[in-house]
Scaffold this motif. Sequence first.
Motif, PDB file in Angstrom:
ATOM      1  N   ILE A 142       0.834  -1.205   0.000  1.00  0.00           N
ATOM      2  CA  ILE A 142       0.000   0.000   0.000  1.00  0.00           C
ATOM      3  C   ILE A 142       0.863   1.247   0.000  1.00  0.00           C
ATOM      4  O   ILE A 142       0.554   2.231  -0.681  1.00  0.00           O
ATOM      5  CB  ILE A 142      -0.929   0.003   1.222  1.00  0.00           C
ATOM      6  CG1 ILE A 142      -1.925  -1.145   1.111  1.00  0.00           C
ATOM      7  CG2 ILE A 142      -1.651   1.334   1.359  1.00  0.00           C
ATOM      8  CD1 ILE A 142      -2.787  -1.331   2.339  1.00  0.00           C
ATOM      9  N   SER A 143       1.959   1.220   0.750  1.00  0.00           N
ATOM     10  CA  SER A 143       2.791   2.417   0.841  1.00  0.00           C
ATOM     11  C   SER A 143       4.242   2.046   1.111  1.00  0.00           C
ATOM     12  O   SER A 143       4.548   0.959   1.602  1.00  0.00           O
ATOM     13  CB  SER A 143       2.279   3.338   1.949  1.00  0.00           C
ATOM     14  OG  SER A 143       2.377   2.705   3.204  1.00  0.00           O
ATOM     15  N   ASP A 161       8.021   4.311   2.226  1.00  0.00           N
ATOM     16  CA  ASP A 161       8.709   5.567   2.506  1.00  0.00           C
ATOM     17  C   ASP A 161      10.172   5.434   2.125  1.00  0.00           C
ATOM     18  O   ASP A 161      10.767   4.368   2.261  1.00  0.00           O
ATOM     19  CB  ASP A 161       8.607   5.922   3.989  1.00  0.00           C
ATOM     20  CG  ASP A 161       7.221   6.369   4.378  1.00  0.00           C
ATOM     21  OD1 ASP A 161       6.939   6.449   5.588  1.00  0.00           O
ATOM     22  OD2 ASP A 161       6.408   6.631   3.472  1.00  0.00           O
ATOM     23  N   THR A 163       7.743  11.356  -5.409  1.00  0.00           N
ATOM     24  CA  THR A 163       6.605  11.049  -4.550  1.00  0.00           C
ATOM     25  C   THR A 163       5.350  10.950  -5.423  1.00  0.00           C
ATOM     26  O   THR A 163       4.976  11.912  -6.102  1.00  0.00           O
ATOM     27  CB  THR A 163       6.418  12.144  -3.484  1.00  0.00           C
ATOM     28  OG1 THR A 163       7.524  12.100  -2.578  1.00  0.00           O
ATOM     29  CG2 THR A 163       5.126  11.928  -2.710  1.00  0.00           C
ATOM     30  N   VAL A 177       1.934   7.818  -6.633  1.00  0.00           N
ATOM     31  CA  VAL A 177       1.363   6.479  -6.543  1.00  0.00           C
ATOM     32  C   VAL A 177       1.834   5.693  -7.758  1.00  0.00           C
ATOM     33  O   VAL A 177       1.795   6.197  -8.884  1.00  0.00           O
ATOM     34  CB  VAL A 177      -0.176   6.515  -6.504  1.00  0.00           C
ATOM     35  CG1 VAL A 177      -0.734   5.085  -6.420  1.00  0.00           C
ATOM     36  CG2 VAL A 177      -0.659   7.340  -5.318  1.00  0.00           C
ATOM     37  N   THR A 211       0.766   1.656  -5.071  1.00  0.00           N
ATOM     38  CA  THR A 211       1.675   1.857  -3.947  1.00  0.00           C
ATOM     39  C   THR A 211       2.003   3.333  -3.842  1.00  0.00           C
ATOM     40  O   THR A 211       2.521   3.917  -4.804  1.00  0.00           O
ATOM     41  CB  THR A 211       2.990   1.072  -4.136  1.00  0.00           C
ATOM     42  OG1 THR A 211       2.705  -0.323  -4.187  1.00  0.00           O
ATOM     43  CG2 THR A 211       3.961   1.363  -2.992  1.00  0.00           C
ATOM     44  N   THR A 212       1.699   3.912  -2.710  1.00  0.00           N
ATOM     45  CA  THR A 212       2.033   5.318  -2.484  1.00  0.00           C
ATOM     46  C   THR A 212       3.462   5.400  -1.988  1.00  0.00           C
ATOM     47  O   THR A 212       3.773   4.917  -0.901  1.00  0.00           O
ATOM     48  CB  THR A 212       1.080   5.951  -1.468  1.00  0.00           C
ATOM     49  OG1 THR A 212      -0.252   5.869  -1.963  1.00  0.00           O
ATOM     50  CG2 THR A 212       1.452   7.410  -1.228  1.00  0.00           C
ATOM     51  N   VAL A 213       4.314   5.991  -2.792  1.00  0.00           N
ATOM     52  CA  VAL A 213       5.721   6.170  -2.425  1.00  0.00           C
ATOM     53  C   VAL A 213       5.921   7.602  -1.967  1.00  0.00           C
ATOM     54  O   VAL A 213       5.598   8.549  -2.698  1.00  0.00           O
ATOM     55  CB  VAL A 213       6.650   5.855  -3.602  1.00  0.00           C
ATOM     56  CG1 VAL A 213       8.092   6.227  -3.260  1.00  0.00           C
ATOM     57  CG2 VAL A 213       6.557   4.380  -3.977  1.00  0.00           C
ATOM     58  N   THR A 214       6.429   7.747  -0.758  1.00  0.00           N
ATOM     59  CA  THR A 214       6.696   9.077  -0.213  1.00  0.00           C
ATOM     60  C   THR A 214       8.200   9.216  -0.034  1.00  0.00           C
ATOM     61  O   THR A 214       8.822   8.409   0.673  1.00  0.00           O
ATOM     62  CB  THR A 214       5.995   9.276   1.134  1.00  0.00           C
ATOM     63  OG1 THR A 214       4.592   9.060   0.962  1.00  0.00           O
ATOM     64  CG2 THR A 214       6.241  10.688   1.664  1.00  0.00           C
TER      65      THR A 214
END
Lengths: 114, 110
Positions: free
Chosen positions: B8-9, B11, B83, B85, B104-107
Amino acid sequence: GAGVSQTPSNKVTEKGKYVELRCDPISGHTALYWYRQSLGQGPEFLIYFQGTGAADDSGLPNDRFFAVRPEGSVSTLKIQRTERGDSAVYLCASSLTGGNTEAFFGQGTRLTVV
Amino acid sequence: LAKTTQPISMDSYEGQEVNITCSHNNIATNDYITWYQQFPSQGPRFIIQGYKTKVTNEVASLFIPADRKSSTLSLPRVSLSDTAVYYCLVESSNDYKLSFGAGTTVTVRA
């Protein structure tokens, strides 16, 4: 323009009203798609045009939604009797021939039904 | 049944390499793996597509093992502007519609 253009970028309408969303695909692209994206989710397929005809409209949620592409270029997504649940970003994409070719997306129209 | 599964995410920090793995256990012989990137308030943008082994372009690399049941998108030396998705899609050569999951949310942090 070089890319897919969608107008308006934002639309606020009252529940029960009719709205039209416009998509200008990349020149020469025969395939055109409409998707809908809700917050936190990926785009969801609505309809696919190959030329002027709707080759697949299986993603349209109900008969309040309709789309046309009369000359095989510009497309309009029409929503009748809008409901608050229709609020979402409506994305248009085009590709050269359809199939597995790269799809180019517009920036979307954010529709808010109040 | 979802075609793909991805985190999902994730960092990361500027300058690091980011690897996003996508599972597609039911991939068919004529299916391709495609990744799209989506920035806030924009439509998705094609990044890379592959069938097997490794594909590299100016943006990313895509690694696909021999069994093709998973794939890994590699973003080298990310910056704050990466940053976004990232969506993993599995589509056949005859598919005309794209099936997006939640991505996938990449921050990326400074």
